[in-house]
Design an enzyme around this catalytic site. Structure first.
Site, mmCIF file in Angstrom:
data_model
loop_
_atom_site.group_PDB
_atom_site.id
_atom_site.type_symbol
_atom_site.label_atom_id
_atom_site.label_comp_id
_atom_site.label_asym_id
_atom_site.label_seq_id
_atom_site.Cartn_x
_atom_site.Cartn_y
_atom_site.Cartn_z
ATOM 1 N N VAL A 26 0.841 -1.215 0.000
ATOM 2 C CA VAL A 26 0.000 0.000 0.000
ATOM 3 C C VAL A 26 0.867 1.253 0.000
ATOM 4 O O VAL A 26 0.673 2.173 -0.795
ATOM 5 C CB VAL A 26 -0.952 -0.024 1.226
ATOM 6 C CG1 VAL A 26 -1.668 1.311 1.389
ATOM 7 C CG2 VAL A 26 -1.967 -1.159 1.086
ATOM 8 N N THR A 127 2.979 -18.442 3.959
ATOM 9 C CA THR A 127 2.451 -19.629 4.636
ATOM 10 C C THR A 127 3.449 -20.067 5.697
ATOM 11 O O THR A 127 4.660 -20.079 5.443
ATOM 12 C CB THR A 127 2.192 -20.803 3.662
ATOM 13 O OG1 THR A 127 2.045 -22.010 4.436
ATOM 14 C CG2 THR A 127 3.284 -21.021 2.641
ATOM 15 N N ASP A 129 3.903 -22.938 6.571
ATOM 16 C CA ASP A 129 4.426 -24.272 6.225
ATOM 17 C C ASP A 129 5.730 -24.221 5.421
ATOM 18 O O ASP A 129 6.445 -25.216 5.348
ATOM 19 C CB ASP A 129 3.396 -25.042 5.393
ATOM 20 C CG ASP A 129 2.081 -25.244 6.116
ATOM 21 O OD1 ASP A 129 2.063 -25.088 7.345
ATOM 22 O OD2 ASP A 129 1.074 -25.549 5.452
ATOM 23 N N MET A 171 2.746 -28.094 12.987
ATOM 24 C CA MET A 171 1.974 -27.966 11.742
ATOM 25 C C MET A 171 2.862 -28.135 10.508
ATOM 26 O O MET A 171 4.075 -28.306 10.618
ATOM 27 C CB MET A 171 1.289 -26.603 11.701
ATOM 28 C CG MET A 171 -0.049 -26.590 12.406
ATOM 29 S SD MET A 171 -0.898 -25.029 12.092
ATOM 30 C CE MET A 171 -2.536 -25.451 12.633
ATOM 31 N N LYS A 216 21.233 -39.514 28.980
ATOM 32 C CA LYS A 216 20.058 -38.669 28.690
ATOM 33 C C LYS A 216 18.844 -39.204 29.453
ATOM 34 O O LYS A 216 18.617 -40.402 29.518
ATOM 35 C CB LYS A 216 19.808 -38.698 27.177
ATOM 36 C CG LYS A 216 19.023 -37.542 26.649
ATOM 37 C CD LYS A 216 19.081 -37.544 25.110
ATOM 38 C CE LYS A 216 18.132 -36.551 24.509
ATOM 39 N NZ LYS A 216 18.463 -35.164 24.790
HETATM 40 O O1 F6P Z 1 -1.179 -23.992 5.753
HETATM 41 C C1 F6P Z 1 -1.093 -23.593 7.064
HETATM 42 C C2 F6P Z 1 -1.774 -24.586 7.981
HETATM 43 O O2 F6P Z 1 -1.731 -24.052 9.290
HETATM 44 C C3 F6P Z 1 -1.240 -26.000 7.939
HETATM 45 O O3 F6P Z 1 -0.053 -26.134 8.676
HETATM 46 C C4 F6P Z 1 -2.401 -26.764 8.487
HETATM 47 O O4 F6P Z 1 -2.380 -28.096 8.022
HETATM 48 C C5 F6P Z 1 -3.568 -26.037 7.906
HETATM 49 O O5 F6P Z 1 -3.129 -24.727 7.628
HETATM 50 C C6 F6P Z 1 -4.775 -25.951 8.795
HETATM 51 O O6 F6P Z 1 -5.779 -25.334 8.062
HETATM 52 P P1 F6P Z 1 -7.157 -24.784 8.625
HETATM 53 O O7 F6P Z 1 -6.941 -23.373 9.057
HETATM 54 O O8 F6P Z 1 -8.062 -24.853 7.459
HETATM 55 O O9 F6P Z 1 -7.548 -25.670 9.763
#
Ligand code: F6P
Length: 322
Positions: A26, A127, A129, A171, A216
């Site tokens: 923006v 993302t 991920d 995740m 450990k």
């Molecule tokens: O893509 C990001 C993520 O958090 C993934 O790690 C996870 O599998 C998915 O989204 C979860 O998606 P939702 O928000 O649809 O539950």
């Protein structure tokens, strides 16, 4: 002066740093004389014309905020021809020269339908991920890994106090990038990921036994959510090793929170780069990181890239987790 209009939307799972990217888009666009329209709730907003004019001040005090001020969805309607046609009609009516899409691989894939209908797009990988195959890094990943690390540091305290094994699910959908980086950062005994097959006895039971003999007393096992084995494996570890084991699913905590400095900087740079591409009439690109540099790749090519999971680092991580 460049009298263009761009629309910006955030799509799919939110990622910390999306706001910082919107802010830079923006601010730079308006400075260059480009009008910016904010689209609420991703492709759904394009379909429902939930679109508003953004100004320099619309994006004040958002650089430090997680989530997205533009809201986000995984729009089911955009998977239908009717939905796509509505979105196209709205883009034409509003004289939109380009749509900037902030999201993951699914959201990038969605731009194909716009491009086929002569609507220009630019994608910015956002993302947690880090599974956008054409880019070494995505906005939100660093924050998610840091959040997972600090949560696991707390879990470690209680695992240590009880001489337990903590199995922690992180995740990442079908991608092991969060698991790998977090696993290294917390010194996990094992890191289980979809990209590399493991043997329960060799990689977990014998590893625990080996490290136990070297003194450990508590253990952290990281499991990527895509494997869907967390509770099953936790019970099996207790059964086969006799060590009390507990499972923790970190879940959505990893998606929220204030973005790290690294994510804010990445988002700011990618946002500016998107505007510069549009200023120069360069369209239909994914902005990506290669060898730490920002580059652009044709969207059609970008979608054919294979995963960039770093197997060598994964193997090294396991060698030192003793
Ligand atoms: O893509 C990001 C993520 O958090 C993934 O790690 C996870 O599998 C998915 O989204 C979860 O998606 P939702 O928000 O649809 O539950």
């Amino acid at each position: 002066m460049n009298f263009k209009t761009v629309a910006v939307l955030t799509s799919g799972g939110d990622a910390p740093g999306m706001n910082a990217a919107v802010r830079s888009i923006v601010r730079l666009a308006i400075t260059k004389g480009i009008r910016v329209l904010g689209v609420r709730r991703g492709y759904s907003g394009l379909i429902n014309k939930d679109i508003f004019e953004m100004s320099i001040r619309t994006v004040s005090e958002i650089i430090e905020r997680g989530g997205t001020i533009l809201y986000t969805t995984r729009s089911p309607e955009f998977h239908t021809d009717k939905g796509v046609q509505k979105a196209i009609k709205n883009c034409r009516e509003l004289n939109i020269d380009a749509v900037i899409v902030l999201g993951g691989e699914g959201s990038i894939n969605g731009t194909k339908k716009l491009i086929e209908n002569n609507i220009n797009c630019i994608c910015i990988p956002c993302t947690i991920d880090n599974d956008v195959a054409c880019s070494e890094n995505s906005i939100g990943f660093d924050t998610a890994v840091n959040t997972a690390m600090s949560m696991i540091d707390k879990i470690r305290d209680t695992a240590q106090a009880h001489d337990r094994c903590s199995v922690v699910e992180v995740m990442g959908k079908k991608c092991g990038n969060i698991a790998l980086q977090t696993g290294i950062a917390v010194g996990a005994t094992a890191i289980l990921i979809p990209e590399y097959s493991f043997d329960f006895n060799r990689d977990i039971v014998e590893k625990i036994d080996f490290t136990q003999k070297m003194g450990k007393k508590h253990f952290i096992i990281i499991v990527a959510e895509g494997l869907k084995i967390t509770s099953q494996i936790t019970a099996k570890i207790t059964e086969k090793t006799g060590i009390e084991s507990r499972a923790t699913i970190l879940g959505y905590v990893q998606r929220g929170g204030s973005p790290t400095a690294a994510d804010r900087v990445l988002a700011s740079k990618m946002g500016c780069y998107a505007v510069e591409l549009i200023e120069n009439n360069i369209y239909n690109k994914v902005i990506a990181i290669k060898n730490n540099k920002i580059i652009n790749i044709n969207i059609s090519e970008a979608l054919n890239y294979k995963s960039h999971f770093d197997i060598d680092t994964y193997k090294k991580a396991l060698e030192i987790s003793i």
